[in-house]
Design a protein around this motif. Structure first.
Motif, PDB file in Angstrom:
ATOM      1  N   GLU A   1     -12.605   1.372   1.636  1.00  0.00           N
ATOM      2  CA  GLU A   1     -11.830   2.522   2.101  1.00  0.00           C
ATOM      3  C   GLU A   1     -12.548   3.829   1.785  1.00  0.00           C
ATOM      4  N   GLY A   2     -13.111   3.917   0.579  1.00  0.00           N
ATOM      5  CA  GLY A   2     -13.835   5.122   0.196  1.00  0.00           C
ATOM      6  C   GLY A   2     -15.035   5.379   1.081  1.00  0.00           C
ATOM      7  N   ALA A   3     -15.795   4.324   1.394  1.00  0.00           N
ATOM      8  CA  ALA A   3     -16.958   4.481   2.275  1.00  0.00           C
ATOM      9  C   ALA A   3     -16.531   4.926   3.665  1.00  0.00           C
ATOM     10  N   CYS A   4     -15.413   4.390   4.154  1.00  0.00           N
ATOM     11  CA  CYS A   4     -14.905   4.801   5.468  1.00  0.00           C
ATOM     12  C   CYS A   4     -14.489   6.274   5.459  1.00  0.00           C
TER      13      CYS A   4
ATOM     14  N   SER B   1      -5.572   3.244   4.283  1.00  0.00           N
ATOM     15  CA  SER B   1      -5.623   2.278   3.189  1.00  0.00           C
ATOM     16  C   SER B   1      -5.095   0.919   3.624  1.00  0.00           C
ATOM     17  N   ASN B   2      -5.724  -0.125   3.125  1.00  0.00           N
ATOM     18  CA  ASN B   2      -5.261  -1.487   3.396  1.00  0.00           C
ATOM     19  C   ASN B   2      -4.257  -1.952   2.351  1.00  0.00           C
ATOM     20  N   VAL B   3      -4.138  -1.212   1.250  1.00  0.00           N
ATOM     21  CA  VAL B   3      -3.194  -1.592   0.201  1.00  0.00           C
ATOM     22  C   VAL B   3      -2.782  -0.349  -0.576  1.00  0.00           C
ATOM     23  N   HIS B   4      -1.497  -0.283  -0.903  1.00  0.00           N
ATOM     24  CA  HIS B   4      -0.983   0.740  -1.813  1.00  0.00           C
ATOM     25  C   HIS B   4      -0.708   0.026  -3.134  1.00  0.00           C
ATOM     26  N   ILE B   5      -1.637   0.151  -4.052  1.00  0.00           N
ATOM     27  CA  ILE B   5      -1.590  -0.639  -5.283  1.00  0.00           C
ATOM     28  C   ILE B   5      -0.326  -0.345  -6.084  1.00  0.00           C
ATOM     29  N   ARG B   6       0.051   0.911  -6.155  1.00  0.00           N
ATOM     30  CA  ARG B   6       1.265   1.267  -6.898  1.00  0.00           C
ATOM     31  C   ARG B   6       2.491   0.567  -6.317  1.00  0.00           C
ATOM     32  N   GLY B   7       2.559   0.502  -4.982  1.00  0.00           N
ATOM     33  CA  GLY B   7       3.694  -0.158  -4.345  1.00  0.00           C
ATOM     34  C   GLY B   7       3.725  -1.647  -4.621  1.00  0.00           C
ATOM     35  N   VAL B   8       2.543  -2.279  -4.650  1.00  0.00           N
ATOM     36  CA  VAL B   8       2.471  -3.723  -4.912  1.00  0.00           C
ATOM     37  C   VAL B   8       2.831  -4.039  -6.354  1.00  0.00           C
ATOM     38  N   GLU B   9       2.304  -3.261  -7.296  1.00  0.00           N
ATOM     39  CA  GLU B   9       2.469  -3.587  -8.705  1.00  0.00           C
ATOM     40  C   GLU B   9       3.736  -3.013  -9.325  1.00  0.00           C
ATOM     41  N   LEU B  10       4.283  -1.945  -8.756  1.00  0.00           N
ATOM     42  CA  LEU B  10       5.437  -1.283  -9.384  1.00  0.00           C
ATOM     43  C   LEU B  10       6.664  -1.208  -8.483  1.00  0.00           C
TER      44      LEU B  10
END
Length: 483
Positions: A280-283, A305-314
Motif C-alpha cells: 500500500e505504501g509503495a502504491c 487500503s486492503n485492511v484496516h488493522i485497528r478494525g480487525v484487531e479492536l
C-alpha cells in the motif's frame, strides 16, 4: 535471481528462523518497488501516459520475474490479459462481461488446482513455494471490474460508484497492460479500478507529490513492525499446531487453548499485514489513490487500503472485523457481483439469491481447499447469528438504569462492548482456522481442540432465538419497559 535467492536462503537459515524464502523475496520485491516508485512519479505525465505505462510493465518484469523468478507466472498473466483484452474489444454488453469473468476465473482455477495437486503430493502441512496464483487473484479482480466499468460506459442508469468508475472509451493496449501489470501491487494488491489508475498517471503536481512520501513511508513502517512480530513469533504460534496431540497435552484448560488460538490468529494475520501495508505504501508513493485538489489547494486521497488493522484487531462486532479485512476483494464482490445481480434480476428474492451467488463466487475465487469452504460457511452463519444476538441484546442494554451522570449506563455499555470484542475475536480466530490449515482433517482436529465451541454456540443461539422464541420475549420486555 538465483544468486539473490541463495543469499536469502542463507539469511533465513542463520537469522530468521527458517522463514520460507518465497516470503522473504516478496518483501524484497516490495521494498524495491519503493525505489521504482520514486522514479515512476518523476516521469513526465504525457497526454497518453505512455512513459508511465511502459515503466509500470517493466517494473513488474523486474520484480515479479527477476527477483521472484516467476517467469511462467508472467506468461500466464500476459496470456490471460491478452485474451481478456480481445474479449473486451470484440464483444459488447453483458456477453462481454460474462465471457471475461468466466475465462479469467477458469484460468485462475486451473492454476489453483495445479498448485493444490502439488501440495497434496507433499507431506501434510507443507506448501509449495510462492507461485503466481496470488497475483492471478488480483488480476481477476482487475479485469472483471474493468469489463463492468466498460459496460457502464454505455449505460444511462448508474450508481455513484459506477458513475465514478465508468469507462467511456476502450483503453489502449499499452494503458491496459500498464494497469494490469502495475508493479507495486501486482503480487499482493491492492486491486483498484482503471479510473483510479488514470488519475494517478495524470498526476503532475509538485505540491501533491510532496505529501506522498510521508504517507507512504508511514505505511512501510507499519508493515515493518508487523513483519518483526511475525519473524519473532511466527514459528511459536501456528493454527496447525492446535491439531496435534502435543497441543492437547500442553494446553489442557480451555482458557489456555483459547488464548493460544487468539494469539496465533494475530501472528498469522501479521504476515498479511506486512505484505498489504508495505505494498500500500509503495502504491501511495506512485500517487495511487489521488482524487484531485479541493478549493483550498489540499490534495484529496481515497482509501486504497486492503485492511484496516485497528478494525480487525479492536472491532467490537464480528461484522466490523470482517468488513475491515481484505477490503479490495469485499469491494469487488459488493459492487461487481452482489449489486450487479440485484440490478439485473430484481424481484423480491433477488437479494437472497445475490447473497448466495456472491458467497459462491468468493469461495470459487479463493480456491478449492476444503478448509476454505469450512471458513466461508461458518463465517456466513456466524455473521447472521451475531447480527441476531446483537439486535436483541442492544434492546436490553438500552434499558439499563440511568443515574445522575449516566455513569452506570456508560459502564454497562463499556462492558457490553468489551464482551462483544472478546467474543467476536474468538469467533473470528476459530472461523479462520480451516482457512490456514487447508485440509479437512487438520481443520476438524484443531476445532476439536477448542471443543467446537463456536459451532455449538451458533446452534444454541439459533435454537434459542428461532425455535424457543427468546428474541420475542426480549423485544416484548423492552417494549413494555419503554412504554
Amino acid at each position: 535471481m538465483e544468486i539473490l535467492n541463495r543469499a536469502l536462503l542463507q539469511i533465513s537459515t542463520d537469522y530468521l528462523g527458517g522463514i520460507p524464502v518465497d516470503r522473504i523475496t516478496t518483501v524484497v520485491a516490495v521494498l524495491l518497488s519503493y525505489v521504482l516508485a520514486h522514479v515512476f512519479r518523476r516521469l513526465p505525465s504525457t497526454s497518453n501516459g505512455a512513459y508511465k505505462h511502459v515503466f509500470s510493465i517493466a517494473g513488474s518484469i523486474v520484480l515479479f520475474g527477476l527477483v521472484q523468478e516467476q517467469y511462467w507466472g508472467l506468461v500466464h498473466l500476459l496470456c490471460g490479459a491478452l485474451v481478456a483484452f480481445a474479449l473486451m474489444t470484440i464483444l459488447r454488453g453483458k456477453a462481454m462481461v460474462l465471457s471475461v469473468f468466466v475465462t479469467a476465473m477458469l484460468h485462475m482455477s486451473y492454476s489453483q488446482i495445479k498448485r493444490q495437486l502439488k501440495e497434496t503430493a507433499l507431506e501434510e502441512g507443507m506448501q509449495v513455494a510462492f507461485d503466481h496464483t496470488g497475483a492471478q487473484m488480483v488480476f481477476v479482480i482487475k479485469v472483471t471490474s474493468l469489463a463492468w466499468c466498460i459496460y457502464d460506459g454505455g449505460q444511462e442508469r448508474r450508481t455513484e460508484y459506477q458513475r465514478k468508475n465508468a469507462i467511456e472509451q476502450m483503453p489502449s493496449l499499452l494503458e491496459y497492460l500498464g494497469y494490469v501489470f502495475f508493479f507495486p501491487g501486482l503480487a499482493v494488491g491492492p486491486a483498484f479500478e482503471l479510473a483510479t489508475y488514470r488519475r494517478m498517471v495524470a498526476l503532475d503536481d509538485l505540491r501533491v507529490k510532496r505529501t506522498q512520501s510521508r504517507r507512504a513511508y508511514a505505511k512501510l513502517l507499519e508493515g515493518v513492525l508487523w513483519m518483526a512480530v511475525y519473524v519473532l513469533y511466527g514459528s511459536q504460534y501456528t493454527m496447525s499446531y492446535m491439531a496435534t496431540e502435543r497441543f492437547a497435552y500442553t494446553h489442557r484448560r480451555f482458557i489456555s487453548r483459547a488464548i493460544y488460538m487468539c494469539i496465533a490468529g494475530v501472528i498469522t494475520r501479521a504476515a498479511y499485514y506486512t505484505a498489504w501495508k508495505m505494498s500500500e505504501g509503495a502504491c501511495i508513493l506512485t500517487g495511487l489513490g489521488f482524487e484531485g485538489v479541493d478549493e483550498r489547494g489540499h490534495a484529496q486521497w481515497m482509501d486504497i487500503s486492503n485492511v484496516h488493522i485497528r478494525g480487525v484487531e479492536l472491532g467490537s462486532s464480528l461484522k466490523q472485523l470482517i468488513d475491515s479485512w481484505n477490503i479490495g476483494t469485499n469491494t469487488w464482490l459488493r459492487h461487481h457481483v452482489y449489486l450487479r445481480i440485484i440490478e439485473h434480476t430484481g424481484g423480491s428474492k433477488s437479494t437472497s439469491m445475490a447473497a448466495v451467488v456472491t458467497f459462491l463466487v468468493s469461495a470459487w475465487w479463493h480456491g478449492f481447499y476444503p478448509g476454505y469452504y469450512l471458513t466461508f460457511v461458518l463465517g456466513a452463519v456466524a455473521s447472521n447469528t451475531a447480527r441476531t444476538l446483537r439486535r436483541n441484546l442492544n434492546a436490553l442494554v438500552a434499558l439499563a438504569p440511568e443515574d445522575e451522570n449516566n455513569q452506570r449506563k456508560k459502564t454497562i455499555k463499556q462492558a457490553y462492548d468489551a464482551a462483544g470484542w472478546v467474543l467476536s475475536k474468538y469467533t473470528l480466530d476459530f472461523t479462520v482456522v480451516p482457512f490456514m490449515a487447508l485440509s479437512l482433517s487438520t481443520s476438524l482436529r484443531a476445532w476439536r481442540a477448542q471443543y467446537f465451541v463456536v459451532l455449538l454456540a451458533v446452534l444454541g443461539i439459533h435454537v434459542a432465538f428461532n425455535v424457543i422464541g427468546v428474541g420475542r420475549c426480549i423485544r416484548s420486555h423492552a417494549h413494555v419497559k419503554q412504554t
